[in-house]
Scaffold this active site. Structure first.
Site, PDB file in Angstrom:
ATOM      1  N   ASP A 197      -2.458  -5.500  10.620  1.00 14.94           N
ATOM      2  CA  ASP A 197      -3.434  -5.738   9.544  1.00 14.94           C
ATOM      3  C   ASP A 197      -3.348  -7.113   8.874  1.00 14.94           C
ATOM      4  OD1 ASP A 197      -3.698  -3.081  10.185  1.00 14.94           O
ATOM      5  OD2 ASP A 197      -3.464  -2.314   8.164  1.00 14.94           O
ATOM      6  N   LYS A 203      -8.137   1.052  13.265  1.00 14.32           N
ATOM      7  CA  LYS A 203      -7.649   2.291  12.632  1.00 14.32           C
ATOM      8  C   LYS A 203      -8.327   2.524  11.283  1.00 14.32           C
ATOM      9  CE  LYS A 203      -3.658   0.013  10.537  1.00 14.32           C
ATOM     10  NZ  LYS A 203      -4.014   0.225   9.132  1.00 14.32           N
ATOM     11  N   CYS A 230       1.289   0.069   5.673  1.00 13.03           N
ATOM     12  CA  CYS A 230       0.932   0.171   7.089  1.00 13.03           C
ATOM     13  C   CYS A 230       2.059  -0.261   8.031  1.00 13.03           C
ATOM     14  CB  CYS A 230      -0.367  -0.573   7.355  1.00 13.03           C
ATOM     15  SG  CYS A 230      -1.773   0.279   6.590  1.00 13.03           S
TER      16      CYS A 230
HETATM   17  C1  VGL Z   1      -2.769  -0.921   3.594  1.00 11.04           C
HETATM   18  C2  VGL Z   1      -3.039   0.017   1.522  1.00 11.04           C
HETATM   19  C3  VGL Z   1      -4.249   0.527   1.885  1.00 11.04           C
HETATM   20  C4  VGL Z   1      -1.919  -1.734   4.524  1.00 11.04           C
HETATM   21  C5  VGL Z   1      -3.974  -0.408   3.982  1.00 11.04           C
HETATM   22  O1  VGL Z   1      -2.453  -2.357   5.467  1.00 11.04           O
HETATM   23  O2  VGL Z   1      -0.685  -1.754   4.334  1.00 11.04           O
HETATM   24  N1  VGL Z   1      -2.304  -0.692   2.370  1.00 11.04           N
HETATM   25  N2  VGL Z   1      -4.706   0.318   3.114  1.00 11.04           N
END
Ligand code: VGL
Length: 180
Positions: free
Chosen positions: A8, A86, A127
């Site tokens: 991410d 995802k 994540c």
């Molecule tokens: C994430 C909070 C909400 C992440 C994703 O990528 O760690 N954190 N959605």
């Protein structure tokens, strides 16, 4: 066989984004350098529908196809062999890269003979943690590259707690300079 997983590393999780991780962009150069040392590089992208239960818990972020869901512009994304999307369902948080729906990450790694997985990206306490724990449970030797991840740290101590949780599940920690 080892692989690098970039979790991410998207605009919305970097400074200026809607769910910015402090200094989230500071790891990009380290990740770029690491990619050069790996024969196989995979990446996850948070890729949410406009309306999802996930946005009852978090600000709107990484909506599929938007600028916020793009990789950080300085990430050398041409070096990524395969991207896994995802959080694509409106009932699904999709914290772990192993929950990707666009392709099966576990199967892809197995098909490529991967035994050791090195994790980088955002965020350490969400994540990255979820992905590392899944990787370890699925039997990969799992490493988190400490200087190539950053945490949200909503509450003080969240990152330390996440590292403890990962360590308890046999995840190991390494620095990028230790990886040749
Ligand atoms: C994430 C909070 C909400 C992440 C994703 O990528 O760690 N954190 N959605």
């Amino acid at each position: 066989m080892r692989a690098l997983l970039i979790v991410d590393l998207q605009n919305d999780f970097c400074p200026g984004g809607s769910l910015a991780v402090e200094d989230g962009d500071k790891i990009v150069m380290t990740v770029n350098q690491l990619m050069e040392r790996f024969d196989l590089v995979v990446a996850s992208k948070d890729w949410h529908p406009m309306e999802t239960v996930h946005f009852e818990k978090w600000p709107v972020h990484c909506v599929a196809g938007t600028e916020g869901a793009e990789f950080h512009p300085e990430l050398n994304s041409t070096n990524i062999d395969k991207i896994f999307l995802k959080g694509t369902d409106n009932k699904d948080d999709g914290y772990s890269a192993f929950e990707a729906t666009s392709a099966d990450l576990n199967q892809f790694l197995i098909d490529n003979g991967v035994t050791d997985l090195y994790l980088t990206g955002l965020a350490t306490d969400y994540c990255v943690k979820a992905s590392a724990i899944d990787a370890s449970k699925k039997g990969f030797n799992t490493w988190v590259v400490n200087d190539a991840v950053k945490g949200v740290e909503l509450k003080t101590g969240d990152v330390a707690k996440a590292l403890d949780e990962m360590g308890a599940l046999s995840v190991r920690f390494i620095l990028s300079e230790e990886i040749s």
